[in-house]
Scaffold this active site. Structure first.
Site, PDB file in Angstrom:
ATOM      1  N   CYS A   1      41.390  34.813  41.245  1.00  0.00           N
ATOM      2  CA  CYS A   1      40.257  35.685  41.585  1.00  0.00           C
ATOM      3  C   CYS A   1      40.664  36.716  42.621  1.00  0.00           C
ATOM      4  O   CYS A   1      41.305  36.397  43.611  1.00  0.00           O
ATOM      5  CB  CYS A   1      39.129  34.871  42.204  1.00  0.00           C
TER       6      CYS A   1
ATOM      7  N   CYS B   1      37.168  49.223  40.718  1.00  0.00           N
ATOM      8  CA  CYS B   1      35.836  48.770  41.110  1.00  0.00           C
ATOM      9  C   CYS B   1      35.351  49.649  42.254  1.00  0.00           C
ATOM     10  O   CYS B   1      36.131  50.077  43.088  1.00  0.00           O
ATOM     11  CB  CYS B   1      35.903  47.309  41.555  1.00  0.00           C
TER      12      CYS B   1
ATOM     13  N   CYS C   1      34.743  45.280  48.256  1.00  0.00           N
ATOM     14  CA  CYS C   1      34.625  44.042  49.028  1.00  0.00           C
ATOM     15  C   CYS C   1      35.928  43.886  49.821  1.00  0.00           C
ATOM     16  O   CYS C   1      37.022  44.113  49.299  1.00  0.00           O
ATOM     17  CB  CYS C   1      34.420  42.843  48.106  1.00  0.00           C
TER      18      CYS C   1
ATOM     19  N   CYS D   1      39.057  35.255  31.250  1.00  0.00           N
ATOM     20  CA  CYS D   1      38.461  36.010  32.357  1.00  0.00           C
ATOM     21  C   CYS D   1      38.658  37.500  32.054  1.00  0.00           C
ATOM     22  O   CYS D   1      39.785  37.987  31.974  1.00  0.00           O
ATOM     23  CB  CYS D   1      39.163  35.604  33.647  1.00  0.00           C
TER      24      CYS D   1
ATOM     25  N   GLU E   1      43.722  44.135  32.960  1.00  0.00           N
ATOM     26  CA  GLU E   1      44.256  42.782  32.956  1.00  0.00           C
ATOM     27  C   GLU E   1      43.207  41.796  32.457  1.00  0.00           C
ATOM     28  O   GLU E   1      42.019  41.944  32.735  1.00  0.00           O
ATOM     29  CB  GLU E   1      44.678  42.394  34.374  1.00  0.00           C
TER      30      GLU E   1
ATOM     31  N   CYS F   1      38.937  41.739  48.401  1.00  0.00           N
ATOM     32  CA  CYS F   1      39.271  41.778  46.975  1.00  0.00           C
ATOM     33  C   CYS F   1      40.232  42.921  46.651  1.00  0.00           C
ATOM     34  O   CYS F   1      40.044  44.053  47.102  1.00  0.00           O
ATOM     35  CB  CYS F   1      37.985  41.933  46.159  1.00  0.00           C
TER      36      CYS F   1
HETATM   37  N1  SAH Z   1      32.428  42.153  40.717  1.00  0.00           N
HETATM   38  C1  SAH Z   1      32.076  40.857  40.245  1.00  0.00           C
HETATM   39  C2  SAH Z   1      33.067  40.349  39.230  1.00  0.00           C
HETATM   40  C3  SAH Z   1      34.441  40.076  39.784  1.00  0.00           C
HETATM   41  S1  SAH Z   1      34.498  38.380  39.986  1.00  0.00           S
HETATM   42  C4  SAH Z   1      31.890  39.908  41.413  1.00  0.00           C
HETATM   43  O1  SAH Z   1      32.294  40.260  42.526  1.00  0.00           O
HETATM   44  O2  SAH Z   1      31.316  38.848  41.242  1.00  0.00           O
HETATM   45  C5  SAH Z   1      35.749  38.121  41.016  1.00  0.00           C
HETATM   46  C6  SAH Z   1      35.537  36.831  41.779  1.00  0.00           C
HETATM   47  O3  SAH Z   1      36.680  36.643  42.588  1.00  0.00           O
HETATM   48  C7  SAH Z   1      34.354  36.951  42.713  1.00  0.00           C
HETATM   49  O4  SAH Z   1      33.652  35.782  42.957  1.00  0.00           O
HETATM   50  C8  SAH Z   1      35.054  37.446  43.931  1.00  0.00           C
HETATM   51  O5  SAH Z   1      34.268  37.354  45.008  1.00  0.00           O
HETATM   52  C9  SAH Z   1      36.306  36.570  43.930  1.00  0.00           C
HETATM   53  N2  SAH Z   1      37.381  37.057  44.788  1.00  0.00           N
HETATM   54  C10 SAH Z   1      37.647  38.328  45.117  1.00  0.00           C
HETATM   55  N3  SAH Z   1      38.656  38.393  45.994  1.00  0.00           N
HETATM   56  C11 SAH Z   1      39.067  37.123  46.240  1.00  0.00           C
HETATM   57  C12 SAH Z   1      40.078  36.538  47.078  1.00  0.00           C
HETATM   58  N4  SAH Z   1      40.869  37.276  47.854  1.00  0.00           N
HETATM   59  N5  SAH Z   1      40.200  35.205  47.053  1.00  0.00           N
HETATM   60  C13 SAH Z   1      39.398  34.440  46.267  1.00  0.00           C
HETATM   61  N6  SAH Z   1      38.427  34.944  45.487  1.00  0.00           N
HETATM   62  C14 SAH Z   1      38.251  36.266  45.464  1.00  0.00           C
END
Ligand code: SAH
Length: 356
Positions: free
Chosen positions: A347, A131, A135, A124, A103, A138
């Site tokens: 995100c 991944c 986290c 983006c 995506e 996420c």
């Molecule tokens: N792996 C890298 C790149 C992905 S960026 C990283 O983690 O930075 C994805 C962004 O979206 C990151 O800042 C991540 O923390 C954020 N993100 C992930 N899950 C989210 C959620 N449920 N709500 C808001 N932001 C989220």
């Protein structure tokens, strides 16, 4: 080395012309007994918007076009679905040559329409299918890592969208775990013969892979670095982001500081606000202390709902108080508006719906 952790789990797709830097393409063209200017012709066609396919590269002799098609039969990602959000965000779903899906999200900013600062069109981009970092909040990590994207697959996502001004590596995957391909893709995006996207218009977002941040600092590239922080202490960060157990804040913050010193760029820390988890006054104070003396800004992001997690963002009033507490000590801070929520393009919502 951290970069080896995410070795492709599936067959690597055969090379495509989009895997080549301008220099590599020139070398290849010369190896084929062609004049070097052919590389410029091909590169220009590849990075025209929309790109010109090999059979339509009419400035090339027929035999050379045939040589190109025979040498690089791979078609690259095929767009299979486009979804538009009511706020202008557009999500593209593409099928890769091995059947995986990825995506890419376009986030236009409609607010800056003046001549001096034309409106931004930020794309983006994903760097991996899935991944490995799990986290807790996420969606991308829920199915684990499928494979790294090739440099060409990273680059081609930008071509799905017209008139890109900025690139953020904040889609699916951990960019710094696919280091070689990421760097190559950035060099291809930078090329004056192609898209000419300057390093300062490119942002890499990372969960905080300390050795890779240190390596990136030595590349002499002025890309923006964004660190996903999400908690101001090791105990909480370790719960939300398992990677913190390997690279705790006592290593991550100095690495970010060193990056900022080496590149003279301001670091951005991303901080998702999760209701009742990391949004209290105590956390705001800890965060302030943690970031003191760093050339940085904080992006506060309201937590978006993710299937399988109970979390949501705090009420607006609490998010604003958190922002104020940070600002009080002079830490630049913005409360980000969520974009593309209605199409799951915000995100953390880029999920492998098709890759089950
Ligand atoms: N792996 C890298 C790149 C992905 S960026 C990283 O983690 O930075 C994805 C962004 O979206 C990151 O800042 C991540 O923390 C954020 N993100 C992930 N899950 C989210 C959620 N449920 N709500 C808001 N932001 C989220």
């Amino acid at each position: 080395m951290e970069g080896n952790r995410s070795k492709p789990l599936l067959r690597v797709p055969s090379p495509s012309l989009y895997d080549f830097t301008f220099q590599e393409l020139t070398d290849w063209v010369v190896d084929q007994g062609q004049p070097p200017y052919r590389a410029r012709q091909v590169f220009r066609s590849l990075y025209r918007n929309p790109p010109v396919r090999i059979p339509e590269m009419s400035d090339l002799p027929k035999e050379f076009r045939k040589l190109l098609s025979d040498s690089f039969p791979q078609e690259g990602p095929a767009s299979v679905q486009t979804q538009r959000s009511s706020d202008g965000t557009v999500k593209h779903l593409s099928r890769l040559s091995d059947g995986q899906f990825l995506e890419t999200v376009l986030i236009p900013s409609g607010t800056r329409q003046t001549c001096s600062e034309p409106s931004r069109r930020t794309v983006c981009v994903s760097t991996q299918v899935g991944c490995a970092y799990s986290c807790a909040f996420c969606a991308s990590g829920q199915l684990g890592l499928k494979r790294d994207l090739t440099a060409g697959e990273i680059v081609q996502q930008i071509l799905l969208v017209q008139r890109v001004t900025n690139v953020v590596f904040m889609g699916m995957g951990e960019p710094l775990a696919n280091y070689e391909n990421l760097l190559k893709a950035i060099r291809i995006l930078n090329a004056p013969e192609g898209l000419k996207i300057g390093a300062r218009r490119i942002t890499i977002s990372t969960v905080g892979l300390v050795p890779m941040i240190e390596r990136l600092a030595k590349e002499n590239l002025q890309v923006e670095l964004s660190v996903s922080l999400h908690a101001p202490n090791d105990e909480l960060r370790g719960k939300l982001m398992p990677v913190n157990r390997k690279y705790p804040l006592s290593e991550l913050i100095p690495a970010a500081k060193a990056y900022s010193r080496a590149t003279k760029r301001m670091i951005t820390f991303e901080y998702i606000l999760i209701d009742g988890v990391n949004d209290g006054e105590g956390e705001a104070r800890q965060l302030r202390k943690l970031l003191q003396g760093l050339l940085c800004k904080v992006n506060l992001i309201p937590c978006h709902p993710t299937p399988g997690t109970p979390w949501k963002h705090p009420p607006l009033s609490r998010m604003i108080s958190f922002e104020k507490l940070l600002r009080l000590k002079g830490i630049p801070c913005t409360l980000r508006r969520s974009r593309g929520l209605d199409i799951e393009g915000a995100c953390g919502q880029l999920r492998l719906r098709y890759n089950q």
